[in-house]
Design a protein around this motif. Structure first.
Motif, short mmCIF file in Angstrom:
data_model
loop_
_atom_site.label_atom_id
_atom_site.label_comp_id
_atom_site.label_asym_id
_atom_site.label_seq_id
_atom_site.Cartn_x
_atom_site.Cartn_y
_atom_site.Cartn_z
N MET A 22 0.84 -1.18 0.00
CA MET A 22 0.00 0.00 0.00
C MET A 22 0.89 1.24 0.00
SD MET A 22 -3.09 1.19 2.52
CE MET A 22 -2.20 1.21 4.04
N THR A 23 0.50 2.22 -0.80
CA THR A 23 1.18 3.51 -0.83
C THR A 23 0.31 4.52 -0.11
OG1 THR A 23 2.16 3.00 -2.97
CG2 THR A 23 2.12 5.32 -2.32
N ARG A 24 0.92 5.30 0.77
CA ARG A 24 0.21 6.36 1.49
C ARG A 24 0.65 7.71 0.93
NH1 ARG A 24 -1.41 4.48 7.08
NH2 ARG A 24 -1.07 2.23 7.00
N ILE A 25 -0.31 8.45 0.42
CA ILE A 25 -0.04 9.78 -0.13
C ILE A 25 -0.45 10.81 0.91
CG2 ILE A 25 -0.67 11.42 -1.94
CD1 ILE A 25 -1.31 8.93 -3.71
N GLN A 26 0.46 11.70 1.23
CA GLN A 26 0.19 12.76 2.19
C GLN A 26 -0.25 14.01 1.44
OE1 GLN A 26 0.65 11.96 5.53
NE2 GLN A 26 1.21 9.94 4.75
N VAL A 27 -1.37 14.59 1.86
CA VAL A 27 -1.84 15.85 1.30
C VAL A 27 -2.24 16.76 2.45
CG1 VAL A 27 -2.62 14.87 -0.90
CG2 VAL A 27 -4.20 15.00 1.00
N HIS A 28 -2.34 18.04 2.18
CA HIS A 28 -2.76 18.99 3.21
C HIS A 28 -3.79 19.93 2.60
CE1 HIS A 28 -2.75 21.93 6.40
NE2 HIS A 28 -2.06 21.09 7.12
N SER A 29 -4.96 19.94 3.20
CA SER A 29 -5.99 20.86 2.73
C SER A 29 -5.71 22.24 3.33
CB SER A 29 -7.38 20.36 3.14
OG SER A 29 -7.48 20.25 4.54
N ASP A 30 -6.19 23.28 2.66
CA ASP A 30 -5.98 24.62 3.19
C ASP A 30 -7.29 25.39 3.38
OD1 ASP A 30 -6.63 25.32 0.57
OD2 ASP A 30 -4.58 25.88 0.05
N ARG A 31 -8.41 24.69 3.19
CA ARG A 31 -9.73 25.29 3.43
C ARG A 31 -10.62 24.25 4.12
NH1 ARG A 31 -8.51 26.67 -1.86
NH2 ARG A 31 -9.91 25.11 -2.73
N ARG A 32 -11.74 24.70 4.66
CA ARG A 32 -12.67 23.76 5.30
C ARG A 32 -13.17 22.74 4.29
NH1 ARG A 32 -18.04 22.50 6.79
NH2 ARG A 32 -18.06 21.62 8.89
N GLU A 33 -13.56 23.21 3.11
CA GLU A 33 -14.07 22.31 2.08
C GLU A 33 -13.33 22.57 0.78
OE1 GLU A 33 -18.65 21.78 3.60
OE2 GLU A 33 -18.28 23.20 1.98
N GLN A 34 -12.80 21.51 0.20
CA GLN A 34 -12.14 21.63 -1.09
C GLN A 34 -11.95 20.26 -1.70
OE1 GLN A 34 -8.10 22.71 1.04
NE2 GLN A 34 -7.79 22.84 -1.15
N MET A 35 -11.72 20.28 -3.00
CA MET A 35 -11.44 19.05 -3.72
C MET A 35 -9.99 19.11 -4.18
SD MET A 35 -15.05 18.64 -5.80
CE MET A 35 -14.59 17.13 -6.64
N LEU A 36 -9.17 18.21 -3.65
CA LEU A 36 -7.74 18.19 -3.95
C LEU A 36 -7.46 17.14 -5.03
CD1 LEU A 36 -6.86 18.21 -0.21
CD2 LEU A 36 -6.23 20.04 -1.78
N ASP A 37 -6.91 17.57 -6.13
CA ASP A 37 -6.60 16.66 -7.23
C ASP A 37 -5.35 15.85 -6.86
OD1 ASP A 37 -5.84 15.40 -9.62
OD2 ASP A 37 -6.36 17.14 -10.85
N VAL A 38 -5.53 14.54 -6.72
CA VAL A 38 -4.43 13.64 -6.35
C VAL A 38 -4.08 12.68 -7.50
CG1 VAL A 38 -4.89 13.80 -3.87
CG2 VAL A 38 -6.02 12.01 -5.21
N THR A 39 -4.54 13.00 -8.69
CA THR A 39 -4.37 12.10 -9.83
C THR A 39 -2.92 11.74 -10.09
OG1 THR A 39 -6.34 13.12 -10.81
CG2 THR A 39 -4.97 11.75 -12.25
N GLU A 40 -2.05 12.73 -10.16
CA GLU A 40 -0.66 12.45 -10.50
C GLU A 40 0.05 11.64 -9.41
OE1 GLU A 40 0.51 12.65 -13.54
OE2 GLU A 40 -1.51 13.36 -13.97
N GLN A 41 -0.28 11.89 -8.14
CA GLN A 41 0.31 11.10 -7.06
C GLN A 41 -0.16 9.65 -7.13
OE1 GLN A 41 -1.16 14.21 -6.71
NE2 GLN A 41 -0.61 15.07 -4.72
N VAL A 42 -1.44 9.45 -7.48
CA VAL A 42 -1.96 8.09 -7.63
C VAL A 42 -1.31 7.41 -8.83
CG1 VAL A 42 -4.01 6.68 -8.05
CG2 VAL A 42 -4.13 8.61 -6.44
N ARG A 43 -1.19 8.12 -9.94
CA ARG A 43 -0.51 7.56 -11.13
C ARG A 43 0.91 7.09 -10.78
NH1 ARG A 43 -3.16 8.33 -15.97
NH2 ARG A 43 -4.46 10.18 -16.11
N ALA A 44 1.63 7.92 -10.04
CA ALA A 44 3.00 7.56 -9.66
C ALA A 44 3.01 6.31 -8.78
CB ALA A 44 3.67 8.73 -8.93
#
Length: 129
Positions: free
Chosen positions: A1-23
């Motif tokens: 399993m790969t764990r991708i770390q992301v950080h949101s900067d607003r209460r609600e948002q959609m973070l595009d993680v496509t390239e991290q998942v592709r990698a």
């Protein structure tokens, strides 16, 4: 399993993680298989939708706020009941095909971590089999 770390900067948002998942898929993928993208957080969701026009994300978040308002007299007293309900409505995972060792998405599709209770650090888990 790969764990991708992301950080949101607003209460609600959609973070595009496509390239991290592709990698992650390229590092671990069999030639053919399934990629599971999931989040362990109860106030986040994973969805696949249009990634080209950011107005799609703006519209989605706006309409989710209308459907499930933040202050609607919930019993849960942490102030984030709407976040839990939005996450339940979208779901915490998406399954995508892998072919030729590559993640398969439609032309305009992207993978999003949907944050409903940020800002905060989050994880996206990627499992390929």
């Amino acid at each position: 399993m790969t764990r991708i770390q992301v950080h949101s900067d607003r209460r609600e948002q959609m973070l595009d993680v496509t390239e991290q998942v592709r990698a992650a898929v390229r590092q671990t993928a069999p030639d053919e298989g399934i990629c599971l993208v999931a989040t362990p957080h109860t106030t986040c969701a994973v969805t696949v939708n249009e990634g080209w026009d950011p107005n799609v994300q703006t519209d989605a978040l706006q309409h989710l706020r209308q459907l499930i308002p933040q202050h609607a007299g919930f019993s849960h007293q942490e102030g984030n009941s709407d976040s839990h309900l939005k996450a339940m409505a979208l779901g915490n995972s998406a399954s995508l095909p892998v072919s030729g060792g590559e993640l398969q998405l439609g032309r305009w599709q992207a993978i999003f971590l949907c944050e409903f209770d940020g800002p905060r650090p989050r994880e996206v888990w990627v499992v390929v089999s």
